[in-house]
Write a protein that holds these residues in place. Sequence first.
Motif, short mmCIF file in Angstrom:
data_model
loop_
_atom_site.label_atom_id
_atom_site.label_comp_id
_atom_site.label_asym_id
_atom_site.label_seq_id
_atom_site.Cartn_x
_atom_site.Cartn_y
_atom_site.Cartn_z
N GLY A 25 1.36 76.05 42.12
CA GLY A 25 0.36 76.52 41.20
C GLY A 25 0.19 74.96 40.13
O GLY A 25 0.64 74.17 40.37
N ALA A 27 -0.64 72.23 37.66
CA ALA A 27 0.18 71.43 36.83
C ALA A 27 -0.54 71.16 35.35
O ALA A 27 0.11 71.07 34.52
CB ALA A 27 0.24 70.01 37.35
N GLY A 56 7.45 72.39 42.32
CA GLY A 56 7.31 70.88 42.19
C GLY A 56 7.80 70.31 41.17
O GLY A 56 7.72 69.02 40.81
N MET A 62 4.44 75.39 37.51
CA MET A 62 5.71 75.21 38.24
C MET A 62 6.82 75.46 36.96
O MET A 62 7.81 75.95 37.40
CB MET A 62 5.68 73.79 38.42
CG MET A 62 4.72 73.26 39.55
SD MET A 62 4.66 71.73 40.08
CE MET A 62 3.31 71.16 38.77
N ARG A 105 8.74 65.46 50.71
CA ARG A 105 8.59 66.57 49.73
C ARG A 105 8.13 68.03 50.22
O ARG A 105 8.83 69.00 50.06
CB ARG A 105 7.93 66.10 48.54
CG ARG A 105 7.76 67.20 47.16
CD ARG A 105 7.28 66.48 46.29
NE ARG A 105 6.98 67.36 45.36
CZ ARG A 105 5.67 68.00 44.87
NH1 ARG A 105 4.55 67.96 45.60
NH2 ARG A 105 5.81 68.86 43.67
N GLY A 122 -5.21 73.83 41.17
CA GLY A 122 -6.43 72.92 41.89
C GLY A 122 -6.02 72.20 43.16
O GLY A 122 -5.52 72.92 44.14
N PHE A 123 -6.32 70.96 43.45
CA PHE A 123 -6.22 70.44 44.69
C PHE A 123 -4.88 70.43 45.07
O PHE A 123 -4.74 70.68 46.56
CB PHE A 123 -6.65 68.96 44.60
CG PHE A 123 -8.12 68.54 44.35
CD1 PHE A 123 -8.85 69.62 44.83
CD2 PHE A 123 -8.60 67.35 44.20
CE1 PHE A 123 -10.64 69.41 44.51
CE2 PHE A 123 -10.04 67.14 44.04
CZ PHE A 123 -10.95 68.30 44.07
N GLY A 124 -3.94 70.13 44.42
CA GLY A 124 -2.66 70.03 44.82
C GLY A 124 -2.00 71.45 45.53
O GLY A 124 -1.50 71.65 46.47
N THR A 125 -2.47 72.36 44.68
CA THR A 125 -2.06 74.04 45.12
C THR A 125 -2.97 74.19 46.13
O THR A 125 -2.20 75.09 47.30
CB THR A 125 -2.34 74.64 44.03
OG1 THR A 125 -1.66 74.37 42.73
CG2 THR A 125 -2.15 76.30 44.20
N GLU A 128 -0.97 72.85 49.25
CA GLU A 128 0.18 73.39 49.47
C GLU A 128 -0.18 74.84 50.42
O GLU A 128 0.38 75.25 51.30
CB GLU A 128 0.85 73.47 48.28
CG GLU A 128 1.55 72.24 48.03
CD GLU A 128 1.91 71.98 46.59
OE1 GLU A 128 1.37 72.73 45.73
OE2 GLU A 128 2.59 71.03 46.19
C1 LIG Z 1 -1.57 66.53 36.15
C2 LIG Z 1 -0.22 66.52 35.35
C3 LIG Z 1 0.92 66.34 36.06
C4 LIG Z 1 1.06 66.27 37.37
N1 LIG Z 1 2.59 66.40 37.79
C5 LIG Z 1 2.86 66.95 38.80
N2 LIG Z 1 4.48 67.15 38.94
C6 LIG Z 1 4.88 67.92 40.12
N3 LIG Z 1 4.26 68.45 41.01
C7 LIG Z 1 2.79 68.21 40.96
C8 LIG Z 1 2.00 67.40 39.91
N4 LIG Z 1 0.76 67.52 40.00
C9 LIG Z 1 0.53 68.40 41.28
N5 LIG Z 1 1.59 68.58 41.78
C10 LIG Z 1 1.80 69.31 42.96
O1 LIG Z 1 0.61 70.01 43.50
C11 LIG Z 1 0.60 71.33 42.90
C12 LIG Z 1 -0.12 71.45 41.66
O2 LIG Z 1 -1.30 70.50 41.75
P1 LIG Z 1 -2.71 71.18 40.97
O3 LIG Z 1 -3.73 70.03 41.40
O4 LIG Z 1 -2.49 70.96 39.49
O5 LIG Z 1 -2.92 72.58 41.53
C13 LIG Z 1 1.77 71.94 42.51
O6 LIG Z 1 2.23 73.03 43.31
C14 LIG Z 1 2.64 70.63 43.09
O7 LIG Z 1 3.58 70.81 43.94
C15 LIG Z 1 -0.30 66.29 33.86
O8 LIG Z 1 -0.56 67.80 33.47
#
Ligand SMILES: C/C(=C\CNc1ncnc2c1ncn2[C@@H]1O[C@H](COP(=O)(O)O)[C@@H](O)[C@H]1O)CO
Length: 218
Positions: A25, A27, A56, A62, A105, A122-125, A128
């Motif tokens: 989810g 960050a 993460g 997280m 990872r 967002g994009f990271g979620t 995944e």
């Molecule tokens: C954006 C900020 C910090 C980012 N730090 C992160 N630390 C660990 N994992 C992360 C981080 N950013 C993205 N991830 C991975 O992607 C998912 C979240 O991404 P999203 O784009 O915010 O949805 C998460 O599940 C992580 O595995 C400062 O606030």
Amino acid sequence: MRILSEFVEGFDTLADLPPAVSVFGSARSKPDSPECELARRLGGALASAGYAVITGGGPGVMEAANRGANEAGGLSVGLGIELPFEQGINEWVDMGIDFRYFFARKTMFVKYAQAFVVLPGGFGTMDELFEALTLVQTGKVTRFPVVLMGTAYWSGLLDWLRGTMAAESKIGPADLDLMCVTDDVDEAVQYIIDADAALAAEQEALKEAAAAQAEARS
Ligand SMILES: C/C(=C\CNc1ncnc2c1ncn2[C@@H]1O[C@H](COP(=O)(O)O)[C@@H](O)[C@H]1O)CO
């Protein structure tokens, strides 16, 4: 080579992990946001059901999931990623590993979890979520439950998946059933427990069939 050492460290550190669930989810979510509140309750419920919680290791959703697991006395795992704006692994993680490569990872999130739960992000979620769905759809992992939590957040995407992606046959109709969508923490945890039990029963049946075949041959 750094990437190889990341695989080795990940496998070594996580080898004895109890059954675990990876939670994803945003960050960026604030600690008092609805999704962080949900993630904290989810982390607690997963820990109470005996699952370690893997995230993460970052802030937002997280951290909330790690916090819930930690407060409930469960094992809270953070697989951190080196980023230019990195904030370090959150304070609720008991077992943390830092990765430079998303690729190494991501392997750990799948290899050491029984299920994925995905909260708003967002994009990271999204990356995944769709990686997990691709692995299940293509049979690279079997019976891997994927739970989406935060129904209002996901409804637009789900409408599009149904109304455009499935309607234009880019996925099969059954592919939409690869996800359980709920706001109910207990339902999410029960869905994971049931999938675990079904997989264990399937594996037991296979073992018994193989033993019976071997017996018949001898
Ligand atoms: C954006 C900020 C910090 C980012 N730090 C992160 N630390 C660990 N994992 C992360 C981080 N950013 C993205 N991830 C991975 O992607 C998912 C979240 O991404 P999203 O784009 O915010 O949805 C998460 O599940 C992580 O595995 C400062 O606030």
